[in-house]
Design a protein around this motif. Structure first.
Motif, mmCIF file in Angstrom:
data_model
loop_
_atom_site.group_PDB
_atom_site.id
_atom_site.type_symbol
_atom_site.label_atom_id
_atom_site.label_comp_id
_atom_site.label_asym_id
_atom_site.label_seq_id
_atom_site.Cartn_x
_atom_site.Cartn_y
_atom_site.Cartn_z
ATOM 1 N N LEU A 34 32.522 18.263 47.518
ATOM 2 C CA LEU A 34 32.426 17.027 48.270
ATOM 3 C C LEU A 34 30.937 16.680 48.418
ATOM 4 O O LEU A 34 30.155 17.530 48.860
ATOM 5 N N ASN A 35 30.554 15.473 47.990
ATOM 6 C CA ASN A 35 29.167 15.027 48.117
ATOM 7 C C ASN A 35 28.623 15.412 49.503
ATOM 8 O O ASN A 35 29.186 14.997 50.520
ATOM 9 N N PRO A 36 27.560 16.221 49.556
ATOM 10 C CA PRO A 36 27.095 16.725 50.862
ATOM 11 C C PRO A 36 26.851 15.622 51.899
ATOM 12 O O PRO A 36 27.133 15.806 53.075
ATOM 13 N N TRP A 37 26.349 14.454 51.483
ATOM 14 C CA TRP A 37 26.136 13.369 52.460
ATOM 15 C C TRP A 37 27.465 12.875 53.021
ATOM 16 O O TRP A 37 27.520 12.392 54.157
ATOM 17 N N ASP A 38 28.524 12.956 52.218
ATOM 18 C CA ASP A 38 29.829 12.470 52.678
ATOM 19 C C ASP A 38 30.403 13.368 53.778
ATOM 20 O O ASP A 38 31.255 12.940 54.552
ATOM 21 N N GLU A 39 29.960 14.622 53.811
ATOM 22 C CA GLU A 39 30.452 15.512 54.874
ATOM 23 C C GLU A 39 30.104 14.943 56.250
ATOM 24 O O GLU A 39 30.877 15.046 57.198
ATOM 25 N N TYR A 40 28.914 14.327 56.341
ATOM 26 C CA TYR A 40 28.509 13.735 57.622
ATOM 27 C C TYR A 40 29.382 12.525 57.951
ATOM 28 O O TYR A 40 29.692 12.262 59.115
ATOM 29 N N ALA A 41 29.753 11.784 56.901
ATOM 30 C CA ALA A 41 30.613 10.616 57.114
ATOM 31 C C ALA A 41 31.994 11.057 57.601
ATOM 32 O O ALA A 41 32.560 10.454 58.520
ATOM 33 N N VAL A 42 32.516 12.134 56.993
ATOM 34 C CA VAL A 42 33.829 12.642 57.417
ATOM 35 C C VAL A 42 33.738 13.118 58.869
ATOM 36 O O VAL A 42 34.619 12.827 59.687
#
Lengths: 260, 401
Positions: A34-42
Motif C-alpha cells: 500500500l502506497n506509504p502516503w495512502d496509509e495516512y489517508a486511510v
C-alpha cells in the motif's frame, strides 16, 4: 458519513527501482505494498468514521496486484472495497485517472468526504487528488495535518494543512476532497480480526462500462525513461590538532564549496 | 501438498514484522541496561498475545501455524519478544485451552487471550529441569484447597506474569514418581508468593527470567488442571507447544543472522572486493540459508500437525533441537562475518549470539531432544493417546464471534 479513500499499490520503499534495458521501470522481485502516503489517508478516513459514524469504502484502480493495497486498508478497518479495472485503462496519466475516480465517487453516490494520500511514491505527481476534486466540482484541501471540525449536519469542514511557512487553517463545505500529510499521525497497524476479514474479502471489480464512462484520453506520455546519472561521492577527512582547528577548516571548506 | 502460506498468514507476518522493527530500538536500549523492555502492553494492544486461541475465548481465531509465524517474526527482532509468546501462549494459555474446564477457560483463558492478564509456566526447579519427574515442590490437599510449598526457578516472565501454570508433587507415595504430580492454575498475586528476576544472564537481557517461591500458598481445588496425578502428562503437552514456539523463534534468529550477514558481506570490502565474494564467507552464508529453510520446514510441519489435530510431540522436539542448534551456529558465524564489529553491540549479531545460547538449554535441553529422537527412531518411544487431545484448528469454530 459516507467516506471514500483512494489507494494505490506501489513497490516497497526498500525496493531498488530502475529502468531496465528495454526502457521499462522495474523493481525486481520486491513486494508491492500500500502506497506509504495512502496509509495516512486511510488512518484519517478511519478516524473520521470513528468520530462521526458511517462507513469507509476503499477504492483502487489497477489489476489484481491492487488487492495488496486494498487488503491492507481493509485490515486496518475500512468497511468495504471496490477495484476498478478495464483493459482500456492500460495507459493512464493523472488526469485520466482522476476522471475514472471521480466517476467512481459519483457511482457510489452521497459521498461526504474523499481522502487521498498526498502523492504516490512511484509517479510522485501529487496531481490526482486536486484533479479529482475539480472534476467533481468539490472543494479541495491538500496536505491536511489535522481536522479542527467536521460537521456532517452543517456540511462544514475546518482543517489544518502543512505548508512551508507553518500551518494554515482552512474552512470549506462538504462534500470535499482532502489529501493527508504525514503530520496527521502514525497510521494504525492492521488488526488480526481485520486481517482475517481482509484475507477472505471478495472485492467487486468495476469496469468503465460499470462507471458509465468512455476511456478518458491520455494527454501526458513518457516517451523515454532513464536512470539518474550515477553520483560520484568523494570522502575527505579533515584533520587538525584541536577540535577548533578542525572546525575552522571544515567551515572554510563548506564556504569554499558554496554549501552555505 | 501445498507449501504456500495463505493470504491471512502473509498479512499476519507483515503486521508482526512491522511491530518487530518498531521494537528493536527499545530492545537494544533495555538489553544494554539488562532490564525487561516494556513492550508487553504494546503486544497486547496489537492482539499478538491472543494468537493461537479461538475468538470465543478472547483470542484472535488464528491457527497454530500463525502462532509459529508470529514467533519467527518476533525472534527475528529479539528473543525476548518470542519468549513472551512461548510462556504466555505456549505454556500457559494453550495449556488451559487444552486441559481446562469451561469455567477455567472463561475465568483464566479469556483475560489471557485478550492480553488483559499475562501468563507463564512454572515447571523447572533449582534442582530439577530435565529430570522433571523428580521435582520437589509439593501440593498438600486440605479440604477445598491445595497448599503449595517450594520454589520454581528459571521462569520466564516470573516477575511480570499474573497467572502461572504450576506442576507440583501432590502424591509423594505414588508408585512411579511422575504419577504423583498435579498441575494448577495459580494466581501469582496470592498471599505466600515471592518472586524476582535473575540478574547476570548471558542473553535474553531485555526480558524477565526469574524465580517464584511459594510458602503455604492456598490454591482452590477448582484451579487444578485435569485430574490429580495427571500433572506430568499435562506438563509434557505444554512443552510440546513451548518447543514449537522456541523452534519457530530460533528459525527467525537464523533468518536475522542471515540477513545481517548478507547486508554486511555486501558492504564490507577486503582485498579490494566485498567480502561476500570470498568463498569462505559464501560458505557461511550458504549454511545459514540452508538451515533457515530446514528449520522453517520442520516447525511449519509441526504447526500443520497441530492444525490437523495430530500429535506434534516428535516434530516439535525435532524442530526445536535442529532450529536452536542451527540458530547458535548462524549467530556465531554472523559474528565471525562481522569481524571485530560483530563483537560489540554496535551491531545486533552479538545479541543474537547471546540470545541463541539459552534456547539450547531450555524447553528440553538438546541432549534430551537427541535421546527423544533416537528413542522414536528405535521404537523405544511412541505417543500414547491422552485423555484429552489438543483441539484441532477449525476456522469456522475458531473465528465464530
Amino acid at each position: 458519513m459516507k467516506i471514500v479513500v483512494f489507494v494505490k499499490v506501489t513497490p516497497d520503499t526498500a525496493a531498488t527501482v530502475k529502468v531496465d534495458e528495454s526502457g521499462k521501470v522495474t523493481w525486481g522481485d520486491a513486494p508491492l505494498v500500500l502506497n506509504p502516503w495512502d496509509e495516512y489517508a486511510v488512518e484519517a478516513a478511519l478516524q473520521t468514521k470513528e468520530a462521526h459514524g458511517g462507513s469507509v469504502t476503499v477504492v483502487s484502480m489497477g489489476d489484481e496486484s491492487a488487492l495488496e493495497a486494498i487488503r491492507r486498508a481493509l485490515a486496518m478497518g475500512c468497511n468495504d472495497a471496490i477495484r476498478i479495472e478495464d483493459p482500456a485503462l492500460a495507459e493512464d496519466d493523472s488526469l485520466s485517472t482522476a476522471k475514472v475516480l471521480a466517476a467512481a465517487v459519483n457511482k457510489i453516490g452521497d459521498v461526504d468526504m474523499v481522502f487521498f494520500g498526498r502523492q504516490a511514491i512511484d509517479g510522485d505527481t501529487g496531481l490526482t487528488p486536486p484533479q479529482t476534486a475539480r472534476l467533481l466540482g468539490w472543494p479541495y484541501i491538500g496536505l491536511v495535518s489535522a481536522f479542527r471540525e467536521i460537521d456532517p449536519d452543517g456540511k462544514k469542514l475546518t482543517a489544518e494543512r502543512t505548508i512551508e511557512e507553518g500551518r494554515q487553517v482552512l474552512s470549506t463545505q462538504l462534500p470535499a476532497v482532502v489529501s493527508v500529510a504525514k503530520d496527521f499521525g502514525e497510521p494504525r497497524y492492521p488488526s488480526f480480526m481485520g486481517i482475517r476479514k481482509a484475507a477472505r474479502a471478495k472485492v467487486p471489480v468495476w469496469s468503465l462500462a460499470d462507471l458509465g464512462i468512455e476511456a478518458p484520453a491520455v494527454k501526458v506520455r513518457l516517451p523515454e525513461l532513464m536512470n539518474p546519472p550515477k553520483r560520484e561521492v568523494q570522502c575527505e577527512f579533515i584533520e587538525g590538532d584541536t577540535p577548533e582547528e578542525i572546525a575552522e577548516k571544515l567551515a572554510d571548506k563548506i564556504l569554499a564549496e558554496k554549501v552555505l | 501438498m501445498d507449501f504456500a502460506l495463505s493470504k491471512e498468514h502473509q498479512m499476519v507476518v507483515d503486521m508482526v514484522r512491522r511491530f518487530g522493527a518498531e521494537a528493536v530500538p527499545v530492545i537494544r536500549e533495555y538489553d544494554r541496561k539488562h532490564e525487561p523492555a516494556p513492550l508487553i502492553p504494546r503486544m497486547a494492544e496489537l492482539g499478538i498475545l491472543g494468537v493461537g486461541i479461538p475468538v470465543k475465548y478472547g483470542g484472535q481465531g488464528l491457527d497454530y501455524i500463525s502462532l509459529g509465524l508470529v514467533c519467527e517474526e518476533l525472534e527475528a527482532a529479539d528473543s525476548t519478544l518470542r519468549v513472551v509468546m512461548s510462556v504466555h501462549m505456549g505454556l500457559c494459555a494453550q495449556t488451559i485451552f487444552h486441559w481446562g474446564t469451561e469455567e477455567q477457560k472463561q475465568k483464566y483463558l479469556v483475560p489471557l487471550a485478550k492480553g488483559e492478564k499475562i501468563g507463564c509456566g512454572a515447571f523447572t526447579e533449582p534442582g530439577h529441569g530435565s529430570d522433571f519427574a523428580h521435582i520437589q515442590m509439593t501440593g498438600r490437599r486440605e479440604g477445598d484447597y491445595y497448599i503449595l510449598n517450594g520454589e520454581k526457578m528459571w521462569i520466564s516472565l516470573a516477575s511480570l506474569a499474573d497467572y502461572a501454570i504450576v506442576t507440583v508433587r501432590t502424591n509423594p507415595e505414588a508408585e512411579k514418581p511422575h504419577r504423583g504430580l498435579s498441575t494448577f492454575i495459580v494466581d501469582l498475586h496470592s498471599p505466600g508468593i515471592k518472586r524476582g528476576d535473575i540478574k547476570g544472564k548471558l542473553g535474553v537481557r531485555a526480558g524477565s527470567t526469574g524465580w517464584i517461591a511459594f510458602q503455604d500458598v492456598k490454591v482452590p481445588v477448582e484451579n487444578r488442571l485435569g485430574e490429580e496425578g495427571e500433572g506430568f502428562k499435562i506438563t509434557m503437552s505444554a512443552f510440546d507447544r513451548g518447543r514449537y514456539t522456541v523452534a519457530a523463534g530460533a528459525t527467525g534468529l537464523i533468518r536475522a543472522s542471515l540477513e545481517a550477514s548478507v547486508r554486511y558481506a555486501r558492504e564490507r570490502e577486503t582485498f579490494g572486493v566485498p567480502i561476500a565474494q570470498h568463498q569462505l564467507i559464501k560458505q557461511k552464508i550458504a549454511h545459514m540459508a540452508r538451515d533457515y529453510e530446514m528449520a522453517r520446514a520442520l516447525y511449519l510441519q509441526a504447526g500443520w500437525q497441530m492444525n490437523q489435530g495430530s500429535r506434534a510431540t516428535r516434530m516439535a522436539s525435532m524442530a526445536k533441537w535442529f532450529a536452536t542448534e542451527a540458530s547458535f551456529r548462524a549467530a556465531s558465524e554472523a559474528v565471525q562475518i562481522h569481524g571485530a564489529y560483530g563483537y560489540s553491540d554496535e551491531y545486533d549479531v552479538e545479541r543474537y549470539l547471546r540470545n541463541a545460547r539459552g534456547a539450547m538449554i531450555y524447553e528440553g535441553s538438546n541432549e534430551i531432544h537427541t535421546l527423544i529422537q533416537a528413542d522414536y527412531a528405535l521404537g523405544y518411544r511412541r505417543d500414547k493417546p491422552l485423555r484429552l487431545e489438543l483441539p484441532p484448528y477449525d476456522p469456522e469454530e475458531w473465528q465464530e464471534e
